[in-house]
Scaffold this active site. Sequence first.
Site, PDB file in Angstrom:
ATOM      1  N   MET A 192       7.624   1.726  -6.584  1.00 46.70           N
ATOM      2  CA  MET A 192       8.033   2.272  -5.283  1.00 46.70           C
ATOM      3  C   MET A 192       8.464   1.133  -4.385  1.00 46.70           C
ATOM      4  SD  MET A 192       5.471   5.400  -4.555  1.00 46.70           S
ATOM      5  CE  MET A 192       5.440   6.841  -5.606  1.00 46.70           C
ATOM      6  N   SER A 196       8.268   9.188  -0.766  1.00 44.82           N
ATOM      7  CA  SER A 196       6.839   9.187  -1.084  1.00 44.82           C
ATOM      8  C   SER A 196       6.012   9.272   0.192  1.00 44.82           C
ATOM      9  CB  SER A 196       6.482   7.893  -1.828  1.00 44.82           C
ATOM     10  OG  SER A 196       6.760   6.779  -1.004  1.00 44.82           O
ATOM     11  N   GLU A 248     -11.638  -3.615  -2.666  1.00 43.09           N
ATOM     12  CA  GLU A 248     -10.728  -3.395  -3.791  1.00 43.09           C
ATOM     13  C   GLU A 248     -11.516  -3.059  -5.045  1.00 43.09           C
ATOM     14  OE1 GLU A 248      -7.306  -3.234  -4.541  1.00 43.09           O
ATOM     15  OE2 GLU A 248      -8.194  -2.842  -6.516  1.00 43.09           O
ATOM     16  N   HIS A 308      18.631 -31.048  -2.109  1.00 46.31           N
ATOM     17  CA  HIS A 308      17.459 -31.802  -1.662  1.00 46.31           C
ATOM     18  C   HIS A 308      17.563 -32.050  -0.162  1.00 46.31           C
ATOM     19  CE1 HIS A 308      14.279 -34.795  -1.590  1.00 46.31           C
ATOM     20  NE2 HIS A 308      15.086 -35.554  -0.861  1.00 46.31           N
ATOM     21  N   ILE A 336      -0.424  -4.623  -2.107  1.00 40.74           N
ATOM     22  CA  ILE A 336       0.491  -5.341  -1.216  1.00 40.74           C
ATOM     23  C   ILE A 336       0.470  -4.770   0.207  1.00 40.74           C
ATOM     24  CG2 ILE A 336       2.915  -5.887  -0.763  1.00 40.74           C
ATOM     25  CD1 ILE A 336       3.293  -6.318  -3.716  1.00 40.74           C
ATOM     26  N   GLY A 357      -8.310  -0.743  -0.405  1.00 39.99           N
ATOM     27  CA  GLY A 357      -7.168  -1.055  -1.278  1.00 39.99           C
ATOM     28  C   GLY A 357      -6.594  -2.421  -0.977  1.00 39.99           C
TER      29      GLY A 357
HETATM   30  C1  LIG Z   1       4.072  -0.077   5.049  1.00 38.04           C
HETATM   31  C2  LIG Z   1       5.090  -0.151   3.954  1.00 38.04           C
HETATM   32  C3  LIG Z   1       5.721  -1.345   3.700  1.00 38.04           C
HETATM   33  C4  LIG Z   1       6.666  -1.420   2.699  1.00 38.04           C
HETATM   34  N1  LIG Z   1       7.275  -2.610   2.475  1.00 38.04           N
HETATM   35  C5  LIG Z   1       8.200  -2.710   1.506  1.00 38.04           C
HETATM   36  C6  LIG Z   1       8.878  -3.932   1.286  1.00 38.04           C
HETATM   37  O1  LIG Z   1       8.632  -4.929   1.958  1.00 38.04           O
HETATM   38  N2  LIG Z   1       9.810  -3.977   0.320  1.00 38.04           N
HETATM   39  C7  LIG Z   1      10.102  -2.881  -0.461  1.00 38.04           C
HETATM   40  O2  LIG Z   1      10.951  -2.987  -1.334  1.00 38.04           O
HETATM   41  N3  LIG Z   1       9.477  -1.700  -0.272  1.00 38.04           N
HETATM   42  C8  LIG Z   1       8.549  -1.591   0.694  1.00 38.04           C
HETATM   43  N4  LIG Z   1       7.944  -0.391   0.922  1.00 38.04           N
HETATM   44  C9  LIG Z   1       8.322   0.758   0.059  1.00 38.04           C
HETATM   45  C10 LIG Z   1       9.653   1.376   0.522  1.00 38.04           C
HETATM   46  O3  LIG Z   1       9.530   1.751   1.859  1.00 38.04           O
HETATM   47  C11 LIG Z   1      10.001   2.572  -0.345  1.00 38.04           C
HETATM   48  O4  LIG Z   1      10.006   2.175  -1.693  1.00 38.04           O
HETATM   49  C12 LIG Z   1      11.373   3.119   0.010  1.00 38.04           C
HETATM   50  O5  LIG Z   1      11.403   3.541   1.333  1.00 38.04           O
HETATM   51  C13 LIG Z   1      11.741   4.279  -0.920  1.00 38.04           C
HETATM   52  O6  LIG Z   1      12.944   4.834  -0.526  1.00 38.04           O
HETATM   53  P1  LIG Z   1      13.257   6.373  -0.801  1.00 38.04           P
HETATM   54  O7  LIG Z   1      14.609   6.611  -0.231  1.00 38.04           O
HETATM   55  O8  LIG Z   1      13.011   6.703  -2.208  1.00 38.04           O
HETATM   56  O9  LIG Z   1      12.169   7.182   0.022  1.00 38.04           O
HETATM   57  P2  LIG Z   1      11.865   7.226   1.587  1.00 38.04           P
HETATM   58  O10 LIG Z   1      12.234   5.951   2.227  1.00 38.04           O
HETATM   59  O11 LIG Z   1      10.484   7.707   1.709  1.00 38.04           O
HETATM   60  O12 LIG Z   1      12.890   8.304   2.141  1.00 38.04           O
HETATM   61  C14 LIG Z   1      12.790   9.652   1.861  1.00 38.04           C
HETATM   62  C15 LIG Z   1      13.310  10.420   3.058  1.00 38.04           C
HETATM   63  O13 LIG Z   1      13.450  11.793   2.687  1.00 38.04           O
HETATM   64  C16 LIG Z   1      13.130  12.574   3.812  1.00 38.04           C
HETATM   65  N5  LIG Z   1      12.781  13.918   3.319  1.00 38.04           N
HETATM   66  C17 LIG Z   1      11.731  14.264   2.537  1.00 38.04           C
HETATM   67  N6  LIG Z   1      11.774  15.568   2.239  1.00 38.04           N
HETATM   68  C18 LIG Z   1      12.877  16.067   2.876  1.00 38.04           C
HETATM   69  C19 LIG Z   1      13.463  17.351   2.955  1.00 38.04           C
HETATM   70  N7  LIG Z   1      12.942  18.397   2.313  1.00 38.04           N
HETATM   71  N8  LIG Z   1      14.585  17.488   3.689  1.00 38.04           N
HETATM   72  C20 LIG Z   1      15.143  16.427   4.344  1.00 38.04           C
HETATM   73  N9  LIG Z   1      14.624  15.185   4.307  1.00 38.04           N
HETATM   74  C21 LIG Z   1      13.518  15.012   3.570  1.00 38.04           C
HETATM   75  C22 LIG Z   1      11.970  11.832   4.456  1.00 38.04           C
HETATM   76  O14 LIG Z   1      11.855  12.186   5.836  1.00 38.04           O
HETATM   77  C23 LIG Z   1      12.375  10.389   4.252  1.00 38.04           C
HETATM   78  O15 LIG Z   1      13.042   9.870   5.392  1.00 38.04           O
HETATM   79  C24 LIG Z   1       6.997  -0.269   1.931  1.00 38.04           C
HETATM   80  C25 LIG Z   1       6.364   0.946   2.201  1.00 38.04           C
HETATM   81  C26 LIG Z   1       5.428   1.011   3.197  1.00 38.04           C
HETATM   82  C27 LIG Z   1       4.762   2.322   3.474  1.00 38.04           C
END
Ligand SMILES: Cc1cc2nc3c(=O)[nH]c(=O)nc-3n(C[C@H](O)[C@H](O)[C@H](O)COP(=O)(O)OP(=O)(O)OC[C@H]3O[C@@H](n4cnc5c(N)ncnc54)[C@H](O)[C@@H]3O)c2cc1C
Length: 512
Positions: free
Chosen positions: A365, A190, A248, A491, A228, A225
Amino acid sequence: MFKALAPRAARPPTLRSLSARPSKLFQTISPLLAGRISRGYATESEEKDLVIIGGGVAGYVAAIKAGQEGLKVACIEKRGALGGTCLNVGCIPSKSLLNNSHLYHQILHDTKNRGIDVGEVKLNLAQMMKAKDTSVSGLTKGVEFLFKKNNVEYIKGTGAFADEHTIKVNLVDGGETHVRGKNIFIATGSESTPFPGLEVDEKKVITSTGALALKEVPKKMAVIGGGIIGLEMASVWSRLGAEVTVVEFLGQIGGPGMDAEVAKQAQKLLTKQGLKFKLNTKVTAGDAGGEGVKLSLEAAKGGKEETLDSDIVLVAIGRRAYTSGLGLEAIGLETDDRGRLVIDQEYRTKLPHIRVIGDCTFGPMLAHKAEEEAYAAVEFLTKNYGHVNYNAIPSVMYTHPEVAWVGQNEQELKKEGINYKVGSFPFSANSRAKTNLDTDGMVKFLADAETDRILGVHIIGANAGEMIAEGTLALEYGASTEDVARTCHAHPTLAEAFKEAAMSTYSKAIHY
Ligand SMILES: Cc1cc2nc3c(=O)[nH]c(=O)nc-3n(C[C@H](O)[C@H](O)[C@H](O)COP(=O)(O)OP(=O)(O)OC[C@H]3O[C@@H](n4cnc5c(N)ncnc54)[C@H](O)[C@@H]3O)c2cc1C
């Protein structure tokens, strides 16, 4: 047959019963391999059982699991580092800054009454950022190590569909390659949702990525916003000295998943720490043309208008699925009105050999949700069964105090007309919280009024993010509040507040 996914919450809560089936790895892998042998493509020697696009939590966990299951697997990642948003610009760096900014704030404001006299306290922001970067690089390299250990081929580059089984990769180091997969997982994650009219430059108008890398503490910061991510970043910069105002649209902070009573308490405590809130307020326009940024605000329901000046604006209005550049049109895959790839209950698109996991499809997410899906999707592929209980996925806000919850909140239960009962226990009556001089918050249970089955657990308190695991386990196993209350807790621990909240739901707490 392809079937669009029903909202996950409406699914049966668990498929655990299926997981008792014995492993059929060899039977299920052999057709995959047979399929590979029967094809006659130029790059046949490169064909994998599974190709994963995206090396974030969803992608890398699926890759490791597939390697463990004996599949020939490749993972394509364009970032130049594994771990995706979570490890590089999300969960991990934000928690590093939250932890260290909390320590700084506590040393400044909360040592005297503990019998600790400290001298001059100075912020070394560059070093704080370095500590964050060290944590990040240690973890991303750790994933690379796990790839090697589990025979996962790591391809550094940007992947796009050339056809239904072939991914063209523009390599990070230049040039291109093609990789063929009998099966393909899309795990492209995302990105921050942009705010119309405010162009992100990651300096004055920033997303969470910019907020994790500021070179100096801004004097004034506005956060659009109060979810979280917005509140975690607001906490970091407020603790380090910025004057932070959170705007918000909704009438509560924390997003709609947070229990309204807990959200109110959280807002009160964060306000005490110096954060300012403008709820029920919408940002109608932004102007970053001058030295700072000027936001035009209006009451959410219309009417009262005002402006808000700041040095920096953090846009934190949510995240949206990222699939751009994947070449979905080349294979006829479509996204829904929110850009999410449409899948069925086994994560399959209408092309059944292509599955989608993590942020780029339905559901919350969250990194742990992405991880669960990755594991289950590989199991569906290799064993024809998998398990994710979408009714028991915890959420945590890592402010101080932390806020954590799992299951339904009171406003949802009311809306659904469910007959429920409530029990709670304040940390001010918990012995460990008292000895820690950290007594803000409470544990709250929501249970079915008739059966006592737990429907939701909501915690605000110093250790909420760890403690919610117990609530998640209870929900997963269909426990009643009496089950929890009759379980012995050590405890003195904060977890005793968890037990006593359960006691107060089915009977009475002892210490309150
Ligand atoms: C500031 C912040 C804090 C967060 N804190 C938390 C938390 O404390 N706990 C929690 O559970 N979640 C947290 N999240 C959410 C969490 O980071 C995401 O839910 C999680 O990373 C989703 O994993 P994913 O593998 O689906 O996607 P991503 O982690 O986004 O990984 C997708 C990857 O695909 C790669 N990609 C995209 N398109 C291509 C392509 N065409 N070819 C090759 N590579 C590609 C990208 O470069 C990326 O590295 C946070 C998010 C943010 C922004």
